[in-house]
Design a protein around this motif. Structure first.
Motif, short mmCIF file in Angstrom:
data_model
loop_
_atom_site.label_atom_id
_atom_site.label_comp_id
_atom_site.label_asym_id
_atom_site.label_seq_id
_atom_site.Cartn_x
_atom_site.Cartn_y
_atom_site.Cartn_z
N ILE A 1 0.88 -1.17 0.00
CA ILE A 1 0.00 0.00 0.00
C ILE A 1 0.91 1.21 0.00
CG2 ILE A 1 -1.75 1.30 1.26
CD1 ILE A 1 -2.74 -1.36 2.41
N GLN A 2 0.74 2.05 -1.01
CA GLN A 2 1.59 3.21 -1.23
C GLN A 2 3.04 2.76 -1.31
OE1 GLN A 2 0.08 5.77 1.90
NE2 GLN A 2 -1.58 6.49 0.61
N ASP A 3 3.92 3.22 -0.46
CA ASP A 3 5.34 2.87 -0.58
C ASP A 3 5.77 1.85 0.47
OD1 ASP A 3 5.10 4.54 1.59
OD2 ASP A 3 6.92 5.68 1.16
N ILE B 1 4.54 -2.91 14.44
CA ILE B 1 3.36 -2.30 15.03
C ILE B 1 2.65 -3.37 15.85
CG2 ILE B 1 1.16 -1.17 14.53
CD1 ILE B 1 2.64 -0.60 11.70
N LYS B 2 2.56 -3.15 17.15
CA LYS B 2 1.86 -4.09 18.03
C LYS B 2 0.36 -3.93 17.82
CE LYS B 2 5.49 -5.65 20.11
NZ LYS B 2 6.05 -6.81 19.49
N LEU B 3 -0.30 -5.06 17.70
CA LEU B 3 -1.74 -5.02 17.48
C LEU B 3 -2.48 -5.32 18.77
CD1 LEU B 3 -1.94 -6.68 13.97
CD2 LEU B 3 -2.01 -4.26 14.56
N LEU C 1 -6.34 2.00 7.81
CA LEU C 1 -6.06 0.63 7.42
C LEU C 1 -7.01 -0.27 8.20
CD1 LEU C 1 -2.16 0.67 7.59
CD2 LEU C 1 -3.59 0.79 5.54
N HIS C 2 -7.73 -1.12 7.49
CA HIS C 2 -8.66 -2.06 8.12
C HIS C 2 -8.01 -3.43 8.07
CE1 HIS C 2 -12.36 0.61 7.90
NE2 HIS C 2 -11.43 1.30 7.28
N ILE D 1 -3.43 5.41 9.14
CA ILE D 1 -2.37 5.02 8.21
C ILE D 1 -1.05 5.76 8.48
CG2 ILE D 1 -2.87 6.68 6.37
CD1 ILE D 1 -2.39 4.27 4.41
N GLU D 2 -1.09 6.91 9.13
CA GLU D 2 0.13 7.66 9.41
C GLU D 2 0.74 7.28 10.75
OE1 GLU D 2 1.63 9.68 7.23
OE2 GLU D 2 0.03 9.32 5.78
#
Length: 169
Positions: free
Chosen positions: A21-23, A53-55, A77-78, A91-92
């Protein structure tokens, strides 16, 4: 074909999906034991920088199954998890915006525009396929149907063609 770069991931479980997604390349992992947290790993495809990224698998939140798919919708982001959990991240910042459960046990997901098609099993011995159609961004159930015992094995994935959903064709 040549290998551009090799990267080593630290302390992640089994990788079970990836999406660009994107870069960034997003890789979902699921814990293989209690020492590993469920992560979303991002790799910047220009710089090869890795971010973990911890979920939402802490004891304070509904336990999540492995991430099956990631969907970008607007600036969010889903993340669709096995079992029916959806984690929505900015997303950021990657901060969790919302966590919700859809009323269907998810084993596969496909996206077409602003709709997500969720596949699960139902019926006696799980031989029927249940397909639910959900709209973004609120994950509202729009429609569902059952495909009864199309064969005596379990339904494991879904292939989505362009459908005339209004006329169920």
């Amino acid at each position: 074909m040549e290998i551009l770069n090799k990267i080593e991931f630290q302390n992640i479980g089994q990788c079970n999906f990836m999406e660009i997604i994107q870069d960034k390349l997003y890789i979902g992992s699921s814990p293989i034991d209690s020492d590993y947290n469920q992560d979303l790993v991002t790799v910047n495809i220009d710089s090869w920088k890795i971010e973990y990224i911890k979920l939402n698998n802490s004891k304070k939140v509904i336990p999540a199954g492995p991430v099956l798919d990631i969907i970008k919708y607007n600036n969010m982001l889903h993340l669709v998890h096995y079992g029916g959990l959806v984690t929505i991240l900015d997303i950021e910042s990657y901060k969790i915006n919302k966590i919700l459960m859809i009323p269907q046990h998810t084993i596969s997901v496909k996206v077409d525009g602003e709709k997500a098609f969720i596949l699960s099993q139902s019926g006696e011995k799980g031989q029927d396929a249940l397909v639910g159609i959900y709209s973004f961004p609120e994950w509202k159930l729009e429609n569902k149907w059952v495909v009864e015992k199309i064969r005596e094995t379990k339904q494991q994935s879904i292939y989505l063609n362009k459908l005339d959903l209004k006329n169920n064709k």
